[in-house]
Design a protein around this motif. Sequence first.
Motif, PDB file in Angstrom:
ATOM      1  N   VAL A 295      -3.062  25.577  -8.989  1.00  0.00           N
ATOM      2  CA  VAL A 295      -4.031  24.497  -8.821  1.00  0.00           C
ATOM      3  C   VAL A 295      -4.816  24.776  -7.550  1.00  0.00           C
ATOM      4  CG1 VAL A 295      -4.396  22.015  -8.488  1.00  0.00           C
ATOM      5  CG2 VAL A 295      -2.546  22.818  -9.982  1.00  0.00           C
ATOM      6  N   ARG A 296      -6.131  24.789  -7.653  1.00  0.00           N
ATOM      7  CA  ARG A 296      -7.005  24.947  -6.492  1.00  0.00           C
ATOM      8  C   ARG A 296      -7.830  23.677  -6.335  1.00  0.00           C
ATOM      9  NH1 ARG A 296      -8.776  29.906  -5.016  1.00  0.00           N
ATOM     10  NH2 ARG A 296      -9.734  28.708  -3.318  1.00  0.00           N
ATOM     11  N   VAL A 297      -8.036  23.270  -5.083  1.00  0.00           N
ATOM     12  CA  VAL A 297      -8.722  22.016  -4.802  1.00  0.00           C
ATOM     13  C   VAL A 297      -9.786  22.237  -3.740  1.00  0.00           C
ATOM     14  CG1 VAL A 297      -8.481  19.635  -3.972  1.00  0.00           C
ATOM     15  CG2 VAL A 297      -6.648  20.675  -5.350  1.00  0.00           C
ATOM     16  N   HIS A 298     -10.959  21.654  -3.969  1.00  0.00           N
ATOM     17  CA  HIS A 298     -11.963  21.527  -2.912  1.00  0.00           C
ATOM     18  C   HIS A 298     -12.369  20.066  -2.864  1.00  0.00           C
ATOM     19  CE1 HIS A 298     -16.326  21.611  -1.519  1.00  0.00           C
ATOM     20  NE2 HIS A 298     -15.611  21.956  -0.463  1.00  0.00           N
ATOM     21  N   THR A 299     -12.194  19.433  -1.692  1.00  0.00           N
ATOM     22  CA  THR A 299     -12.478  18.004  -1.596  1.00  0.00           C
ATOM     23  C   THR A 299     -13.247  17.676  -0.320  1.00  0.00           C
ATOM     24  OG1 THR A 299     -11.479  15.784  -1.706  1.00  0.00           O
ATOM     25  CG2 THR A 299     -10.245  17.484  -0.498  1.00  0.00           C
ATOM     26  N   THR A 300     -14.261  16.836  -0.455  1.00  0.00           N
ATOM     27  CA  THR A 300     -15.029  16.325   0.677  1.00  0.00           C
ATOM     28  C   THR A 300     -15.352  14.860   0.389  1.00  0.00           C
ATOM     29  OG1 THR A 300     -17.253  16.761  -0.207  1.00  0.00           O
ATOM     30  CG2 THR A 300     -16.131  18.604   0.893  1.00  0.00           C
ATOM     31  N   ALA A 301     -15.998  14.208   1.342  1.00  0.00           N
ATOM     32  CA  ALA A 301     -16.379  12.800   1.158  1.00  0.00           C
ATOM     33  C   ALA A 301     -17.409  12.628   0.046  1.00  0.00           C
ATOM     34  CB  ALA A 301     -16.915  12.232   2.467  1.00  0.00           C
ATOM     35  N   THR A 302     -18.042  13.704  -0.395  1.00  0.00           N
ATOM     36  CA  THR A 302     -19.068  13.590  -1.435  1.00  0.00           C
ATOM     37  C   THR A 302     -18.556  13.974  -2.821  1.00  0.00           C
ATOM     38  OG1 THR A 302     -19.851  15.850  -1.005  1.00  0.00           O
ATOM     39  CG2 THR A 302     -20.898  14.056   0.223  1.00  0.00           C
ATOM     40  N   GLY A 303     -17.295  14.398  -2.932  1.00  0.00           N
ATOM     41  CA  GLY A 303     -16.766  14.719  -4.246  1.00  0.00           C
ATOM     42  C   GLY A 303     -15.619  15.707  -4.191  1.00  0.00           C
ATOM     43  N   THR A 304     -14.924  15.819  -5.318  1.00  0.00           N
ATOM     44  CA  THR A 304     -13.733  16.661  -5.400  1.00  0.00           C
ATOM     45  C   THR A 304     -13.760  17.501  -6.664  1.00  0.00           C
ATOM     46  OG1 THR A 304     -12.333  15.167  -4.106  1.00  0.00           O
ATOM     47  CG2 THR A 304     -11.204  16.631  -5.639  1.00  0.00           C
ATOM     48  N   THR A 305     -13.331  18.755  -6.527  1.00  0.00           N
ATOM     49  CA  THR A 305     -13.126  19.647  -7.664  1.00  0.00           C
ATOM     50  C   THR A 305     -11.664  20.061  -7.688  1.00  0.00           C
ATOM     51  OG1 THR A 305     -15.387  20.523  -7.498  1.00  0.00           O
ATOM     52  CG2 THR A 305     -13.781  21.835  -8.725  1.00  0.00           C
ATOM     53  N   VAL A 306     -11.003  19.876  -8.814  1.00  0.00           N
ATOM     54  CA  VAL A 306      -9.625  20.340  -9.007  1.00  0.00           C
ATOM     55  C   VAL A 306      -9.635  21.322 -10.166  1.00  0.00           C
ATOM     56  CG1 VAL A 306      -7.235  19.724  -9.483  1.00  0.00           C
ATOM     57  CG2 VAL A 306      -8.689  18.145  -8.183  1.00  0.00           C
ATOM     58  N   ARG A 307      -9.187  22.544  -9.886  1.00  0.00           N
ATOM     59  CA  ARG A 307      -9.191  23.608 -10.884  1.00  0.00           C
ATOM     60  C   ARG A 307      -7.752  23.934 -11.261  1.00  0.00           C
ATOM     61  NH1 ARG A 307     -13.309  28.459  -9.637  1.00  0.00           N
ATOM     62  NH2 ARG A 307     -14.759  26.699  -9.902  1.00  0.00           N
ATOM     63  N   MET A 308      -7.434  23.837 -12.550  1.00  0.00           N
ATOM     64  CA  MET A 308      -6.070  24.042 -13.057  1.00  0.00           C
ATOM     65  C   MET A 308      -6.005  25.316 -13.894  1.00  0.00           C
ATOM     66  SD  MET A 308      -5.752  20.075 -14.246  1.00  0.00           S
ATOM     67  CE  MET A 308      -7.548  20.001 -14.402  1.00  0.00           C
ATOM     68  N   TYR A 309      -5.013  26.138 -13.610  1.00  0.00           N
ATOM     69  CA  TYR A 309      -4.843  27.415 -14.292  1.00  0.00           C
ATOM     70  C   TYR A 309      -3.540  27.401 -15.097  1.00  0.00           C
ATOM     71  CZ  TYR A 309      -8.235  29.283 -10.853  1.00  0.00           C
ATOM     72  OH  TYR A 309      -9.326  29.512 -10.060  1.00  0.00           O
ATOM     73  N   VAL A 310      -3.614  27.811 -16.362  1.00  0.00           N
ATOM     74  CA  VAL A 310      -2.419  27.982 -17.190  1.00  0.00           C
ATOM     75  C   VAL A 310      -2.492  29.349 -17.831  1.00  0.00           C
ATOM     76  CG1 VAL A 310      -1.207  27.208 -19.270  1.00  0.00           C
ATOM     77  CG2 VAL A 310      -2.044  25.527 -17.613  1.00  0.00           C
ATOM     78  N   ARG A 311      -1.436  30.138 -17.671  1.00  0.00           N
ATOM     79  CA  ARG A 311      -1.427  31.476 -18.261  1.00  0.00           C
ATOM     80  C   ARG A 311      -1.456  31.387 -19.793  1.00  0.00           C
ATOM     81  NH1 ARG A 311       2.397  33.065 -13.844  1.00  0.00           N
ATOM     82  NH2 ARG A 311       1.229  34.497 -12.524  1.00  0.00           N
ATOM     83  N   HIS A 312      -2.227  32.260 -20.399  1.00  0.00           N
ATOM     84  CA  HIS A 312      -2.270  32.321 -21.856  1.00  0.00           C
ATOM     85  C   HIS A 312      -1.728  33.676 -22.327  1.00  0.00           C
ATOM     86  CE1 HIS A 312      -5.687  35.071 -21.786  1.00  0.00           C
ATOM     87  NE2 HIS A 312      -6.350  34.244 -20.989  1.00  0.00           N
ATOM     88  N   PRO A 313      -1.355  33.814 -23.587  1.00  0.00           N
ATOM     89  CA  PRO A 313      -0.862  35.101 -24.086  1.00  0.00           C
ATOM     90  C   PRO A 313      -1.928  36.173 -23.936  1.00  0.00           C
ATOM     91  CG  PRO A 313      -0.380  33.343 -25.645  1.00  0.00           C
ATOM     92  CD  PRO A 313      -1.287  32.761 -24.612  1.00  0.00           C
ATOM     93  N   ALA A 314      -1.551  37.321 -23.383  1.00  0.00           N
ATOM     94  CA  ALA A 314      -2.524  38.384 -23.162  1.00  0.00           C
ATOM     95  C   ALA A 314      -3.043  38.904 -24.497  1.00  0.00           C
ATOM     96  CB  ALA A 314      -1.879  39.514 -22.365  1.00  0.00           C
TER      97      ALA A 314
END
Length: 314
Positions: A295-314
């Motif tokens: 999970v990667r997060v970028h957050t400020t007073a003007t908004g937030t982005t949360v990026r979620m990663y799930v491994r998939h079958p190669a």
Amino acid sequence: MTGARHARAAGAFVHEGLFYHDREGLLAGTVPFITDGLAAGEPVLVAMPGANLRLVRDAVGPTDAVRWADMSEAGRNPGRIIPWVLQAFIDQHAGRRARIIGEPIWAGRSDTEYPACAQHEALINMAFAGREATILCPYDVARLDADVLADAYATHPILVDDAGRRPSAHYAPADVVARYNKPLASPTEPVSALVYEVDTLSAVRRFVAGHGAAVGLDEDRLADLQIAVTELATNSVAHAGGTGVLRVWRTAEHLVCEIRDDGWLADPLAGRLTPAANGIGGRGLVIVQALCDLVRVHTTATGTTVRMYVRHPA
């Protein structure tokens, strides 16, 4: 490498960075740490990636008094380590001083994972301030980049190496948290997007289900991802202006789901501690951390982005 004694004053949380150059240095720094803890009657957890875990376990010898965990699995998502590895062990032994070796950063970590790793190490100091625990974090000087080691100096108030044990002159964990709270790189892959609000939350689950099935996620992992994305989308509706944007894309290794909204995660420990025993609040993001591979997060007073990663079958 010295087998330095570690502070055990009541209420004093100790967080140390152990800098080793080779196998012998790793063992010299970790084995006495473990045996000293056992001699003091302290519960001991060793969480390291597989090869190092086996090396240290073999050196310590057979014992049921140490809990062993493969960090490449238990801490695959760095955001999972504080709540589900460290805090879980410390809480399980409330009233006793816990002794932990945790190696969350190793040469195999990707550039995508590393910012979450560095923030994890910085946030340990805030998460366990005043707790009865000593945490020792090994760093492979021979294989890790100079920038990674510089971050380690900033996130550990105490350093241990061949020269002994000393305070870090560069300790500044808040600076590390802030430095890696930066806008996330735009994907180079094709992106699908969905704008959602309270009346269209059900579409979020269908949208994720379609993309998950397309990359071959099994039913359990697809359910995990749907729960994680729905938790964040529901938070957007309830606490971030009533709407948000879900974007999904596929990389060679992961299915990536990203939530953007107008909210602000003002608490840097959001999602990094298990919820209070009364069950009131704080569950959403910690559930997301538990269910995703990164999970990667970028957050400020003007908004937030949360990026979620799930491994998939190669």
